[in-house]
Design a protein around this motif. Structure first.
Motif, PDB file in Angstrom:
ATOM      1  N   GLN A  10       1.457  -1.151   0.176  1.00 43.82           N
ATOM      2  CA  GLN A  10      -0.252   0.509   0.044  1.00 43.82           C
ATOM      3  C   GLN A  10       0.681   1.297  -0.075  1.00 43.82           C
ATOM      4  O   GLN A  10       0.593   2.311  -0.375  1.00 43.82           O
ATOM      5  CB  GLN A  10      -1.126  -0.006   1.460  1.00 43.82           C
ATOM      6  N   LYS A  11       2.044   1.372   1.011  1.00 44.58           N
ATOM      7  CA  LYS A  11       3.089   2.344   0.856  1.00 44.58           C
ATOM      8  C   LYS A  11       3.615   2.319  -0.749  1.00 44.58           C
ATOM      9  O   LYS A  11       3.601   3.823  -1.140  1.00 44.58           O
ATOM     10  CB  LYS A  11       3.636   2.268   1.783  1.00 44.58           C
ATOM     11  N   LEU A  12       3.562   1.303  -0.849  1.00 38.88           N
ATOM     12  CA  LEU A  12       4.134   2.196  -2.411  1.00 38.88           C
ATOM     13  C   LEU A  12       3.372   2.083  -3.401  1.00 38.88           C
ATOM     14  O   LEU A  12       3.819   3.605  -4.142  1.00 38.88           O
ATOM     15  CB  LEU A  12       4.837  -0.031  -3.041  1.00 38.88           C
ATOM     16  N   LEU A  13       2.194   1.874  -3.161  1.00 38.54           N
ATOM     17  CA  LEU A  13       1.386   2.814  -4.525  1.00 38.54           C
ATOM     18  C   LEU A  13       1.172   3.853  -3.626  1.00 38.54           C
ATOM     19  O   LEU A  13       0.950   5.166  -4.648  1.00 38.54           O
ATOM     20  CB  LEU A  13      -0.014   1.964  -4.153  1.00 38.54           C
ATOM     21  N   ALA A  14       0.972   4.576  -2.233  1.00 37.68           N
ATOM     22  CA  ALA A  14       0.664   5.651  -2.245  1.00 37.68           C
ATOM     23  C   ALA A  14       1.504   6.492  -2.402  1.00 37.68           C
ATOM     24  O   ALA A  14       1.997   7.572  -2.992  1.00 37.68           O
ATOM     25  CB  ALA A  14       0.627   5.733  -0.407  1.00 37.68           C
ATOM     26  N   LYS A  15       3.350   6.348  -2.357  1.00 39.33           N
ATOM     27  CA  LYS A  15       3.735   6.577  -2.788  1.00 39.33           C
ATOM     28  C   LYS A  15       4.010   7.198  -4.147  1.00 39.33           C
ATOM     29  O   LYS A  15       4.474   8.286  -5.334  1.00 39.33           O
ATOM     30  CB  LYS A  15       5.659   6.322  -2.378  1.00 39.33           C
ATOM     31  N   ALA A  16       3.642   6.340  -5.080  1.00 38.27           N
ATOM     32  CA  ALA A  16       3.158   6.350  -7.339  1.00 38.27           C
ATOM     33  C   ALA A  16       2.832   7.396  -6.823  1.00 38.27           C
ATOM     34  O   ALA A  16       2.406   8.542  -7.782  1.00 38.27           O
ATOM     35  CB  ALA A  16       2.978   5.242  -7.523  1.00 38.27           C
ATOM     36  N   TRP A  79      -8.615  18.047 -13.474  1.00 36.35           N
ATOM     37  CA  TRP A  79      -7.798  16.509 -13.334  1.00 36.35           C
ATOM     38  C   TRP A  79      -6.883  16.769 -12.345  1.00 36.35           C
ATOM     39  O   TRP A  79      -6.282  16.429 -11.352  1.00 36.35           O
ATOM     40  CB  TRP A  79      -7.143  15.830 -14.690  1.00 36.35           C
ATOM     41  N   VAL A  80      -6.670  18.290 -12.707  1.00 34.95           N
ATOM     42  CA  VAL A  80      -5.039  18.719 -12.086  1.00 34.95           C
ATOM     43  C   VAL A  80      -5.213  18.638 -10.575  1.00 34.95           C
ATOM     44  O   VAL A  80      -4.240  18.032  -9.760  1.00 34.95           O
ATOM     45  CB  VAL A  80      -4.283  20.316 -12.641  1.00 34.95           C
ATOM     46  N   ASN A  81      -6.318  19.119  -9.572  1.00 34.33           N
ATOM     47  CA  ASN A  81      -7.294  19.352  -8.452  1.00 34.33           C
ATOM     48  C   ASN A  81      -6.932  17.994  -8.147  1.00 34.33           C
ATOM     49  O   ASN A  81      -6.744  17.740  -6.980  1.00 34.33           O
ATOM     50  CB  ASN A  81      -7.782  20.439  -7.881  1.00 34.33           C
ATOM     51  N   ALA A  82      -7.814  16.936  -8.773  1.00 33.61           N
ATOM     52  CA  ALA A  82      -7.633  15.541  -7.933  1.00 33.61           C
ATOM     53  C   ALA A  82      -6.157  15.191  -7.909  1.00 33.61           C
ATOM     54  O   ALA A  82      -5.804  14.707  -7.017  1.00 33.61           O
ATOM     55  CB  ALA A  82      -8.400  14.249  -8.982  1.00 33.61           C
ATOM     56  N   VAL A  83      -5.144  14.646  -8.767  1.00 34.84           N
ATOM     57  CA  VAL A  83      -3.976  14.500  -9.035  1.00 34.84           C
ATOM     58  C   VAL A  83      -3.405  14.978  -7.666  1.00 34.84           C
ATOM     59  O   VAL A  83      -2.757  14.471  -6.921  1.00 34.84           O
ATOM     60  CB  VAL A  83      -3.164  14.864 -10.546  1.00 34.84           C
ATOM     61  N   ILE A  84      -3.426  16.356  -7.370  1.00 29.57           N
ATOM     62  CA  ILE A  84      -2.314  17.240  -6.846  1.00 29.57           C
ATOM     63  C   ILE A  84      -3.397  16.759  -4.912  1.00 29.57           C
ATOM     64  O   ILE A  84      -2.356  16.695  -3.797  1.00 29.57           O
ATOM     65  CB  ILE A  84      -2.546  18.796  -6.207  1.00 29.57           C
ATOM     66  N   ALA A  85      -4.777  16.620  -5.035  1.00 27.39           N
ATOM     67  CA  ALA A  85      -5.483  16.261  -4.176  1.00 27.39           C
ATOM     68  C   ALA A  85      -5.186  14.754  -3.510  1.00 27.39           C
ATOM     69  O   ALA A  85      -4.775  14.464  -2.278  1.00 27.39           O
ATOM     70  CB  ALA A  85      -6.977  16.142  -3.786  1.00 27.39           C
ATOM     71  N   MET A  86      -5.437  13.722  -4.138  1.00 28.05           N
ATOM     72  CA  MET A  86      -4.563  12.467  -4.700  1.00 28.05           C
ATOM     73  C   MET A  86      -3.101  12.094  -3.812  1.00 28.05           C
ATOM     74  O   MET A  86      -3.124  11.653  -2.794  1.00 28.05           O
ATOM     75  CB  MET A  86      -5.180  11.606  -5.266  1.00 28.05           C
ATOM     76  N   GLY A  87      -2.524  13.268  -4.628  1.00 25.46           N
ATOM     77  CA  GLY A  87      -0.876  13.011  -3.510  1.00 25.46           C
ATOM     78  C   GLY A  87      -0.477  13.794  -2.453  1.00 25.46           C
ATOM     79  O   GLY A  87      -0.174  13.027  -1.727  1.00 25.46           O
ATOM     80  N   ASN A  88      -1.474  14.701  -2.029  1.00 31.65           N
ATOM     81  CA  ASN A  88      -1.349  15.313  -0.225  1.00 31.65           C
ATOM     82  C   ASN A  88      -2.087  13.937   0.609  1.00 31.65           C
ATOM     83  O   ASN A  88      -1.407  13.888   1.611  1.00 31.65           O
ATOM     84  CB  ASN A  88      -2.805  16.606  -0.704  1.00 31.65           C
ATOM     85  N   GLN A  89      -3.370  13.366  -0.122  1.00 30.27           N
ATOM     86  CA  GLN A  89      -3.483  12.230   1.206  1.00 30.27           C
ATOM     87  C   GLN A  89      -2.595  11.636   1.385  1.00 30.27           C
ATOM     88  O   GLN A  89      -2.123  10.700   1.888  1.00 30.27           O
ATOM     89  CB  GLN A  89      -5.216  12.017   0.499  1.00 30.27           C
ATOM     90  N   ILE A  94       0.995   8.043   3.888  1.00 23.07           N
ATOM     91  CA  ILE A  94       2.260   7.128   3.951  1.00 23.07           C
ATOM     92  C   ILE A  94       2.912   7.514   5.613  1.00 23.07           C
ATOM     93  O   ILE A  94       3.563   6.487   6.238  1.00 23.07           O
ATOM     94  CB  ILE A  94       3.555   7.424   3.302  1.00 23.07           C
ATOM     95  N   LYS A  95       2.542   8.065   6.218  1.00 23.73           N
ATOM     96  CA  LYS A  95       2.700   8.608   7.182  1.00 23.73           C
ATOM     97  C   LYS A  95       2.434   7.863   8.955  1.00 23.73           C
ATOM     98  O   LYS A  95       2.769   7.121   8.808  1.00 23.73           O
ATOM     99  CB  LYS A  95       2.850  10.338   8.110  1.00 23.73           C
ATOM    100  N   ASP A  96       1.246   7.643   8.067  1.00 25.20           N
ATOM    101  CA  ASP A  96      -0.156   6.646   9.246  1.00 25.20           C
ATOM    102  C   ASP A  96       0.950   5.384   8.498  1.00 25.20           C
ATOM    103  O   ASP A  96       0.597   4.689   9.887  1.00 25.20           O
ATOM    104  CB  ASP A  96      -0.761   6.819   8.663  1.00 25.20           C
ATOM    105  N   MET A  97       1.062   5.111   8.139  1.00 23.50           N
ATOM    106  CA  MET A  97       1.577   3.283   7.267  1.00 23.50           C
ATOM    107  C   MET A  97       2.875   3.807   7.834  1.00 23.50           C
ATOM    108  O   MET A  97       3.241   2.377   8.304  1.00 23.50           O
ATOM    109  CB  MET A  97       1.906   3.750   5.838  1.00 23.50           C
ATOM    110  N   ASP A  98       3.575   3.973   8.294  1.00 24.06           N
ATOM    111  CA  ASP A  98       5.512   4.247   8.780  1.00 24.06           C
ATOM    112  C   ASP A  98       4.957   4.239  10.231  1.00 24.06           C
ATOM    113  O   ASP A  98       5.499   3.506  10.755  1.00 24.06           O
ATOM    114  CB  ASP A  98       5.881   5.306   8.598  1.00 24.06           C
TER     115      ASP A  98
END
Length: 114
Positions: A10-16, A79-89, A94-98
Motif C-alpha cells: 500500500q505504501k508503494l502505491l501511495a508513493k507512486a 484532473w490537475v486538482n484531483a491528482v494534487i489532492a490524491m497526492g496530498n492524501q 504514508i506517514k500513517d503507514m510508517d
C-alpha cells in the motif's frame, strides 16, 4: 501475505501517487507550461472556442464541438486538482503507514523474543 507486507505494498502505491503529484506540481510551475498550456490553451484558446460556440454562422455540430473544446479547460483543471489532492492524501497516508509499520514490527520483534 502478512500485515507488514500488505502495508508495504500500500505504501508503494501511495508513493507512486505522491510522485505523480510532485511531477505535476513541478510541471505546472514551469514557465513554458504556464505560457503554452495555462495562458495559451486553457485561457486564450478555450475563450476562442467559447465565442465560436455561440457563432450563428457555424453549424449546430460545429458549435457543439467548439463548446466541448471550450470545456476542456475545466476538465483539465479538475484532473490537475484531483491528482494534487490524491497526492496530498497519499503523503498523509504514508506517514500513517510508517507509524503502523513501526508498531507491527515492534510487535513482531516482541513475539520473536517471547
Amino acid at each position: 501475505m502478512s500485515d507488514i507486507q500488505a502495508l508495504e505494498e500500500q505504501k508503494l502505491l501511495a508513493k507512486a501517487v505522491q510522485v505523480q503529484r510532485d511531477r505535476l506540481v513541478r510541471l505546472t510551475n514551469n514557465a513554458d507550461f504556464r505560457a503554452l498550456i495555462t495562458e495559451g490553451f486553457l485561457k486564450e484558446e478555450c475563450a476562442r472556442y467559447t465565442h465560436l460556440s455561440t457563432d450563428p454562422s457555424l453549424s449546430k455540430d460545429d458549435r457543439a464541438d467548439a463548446l466541448a473544446s471550450a470545456q476542456s479547460a475545466g476538465h483539465f483543471k479538475r484532473w490537475v486538482n484531483a491528482v494534487i489532492a490524491m497526492g496530498n492524501q497519499a503523503e498523509k497516508d504514508i506517514k500513517d503507514m510508517d507509524e503502523a509499520l513501526a508498531e507491527l514490527r515492534s510487535e513482531s520483534t516482541e513475539d520473536d523474543e517471547g
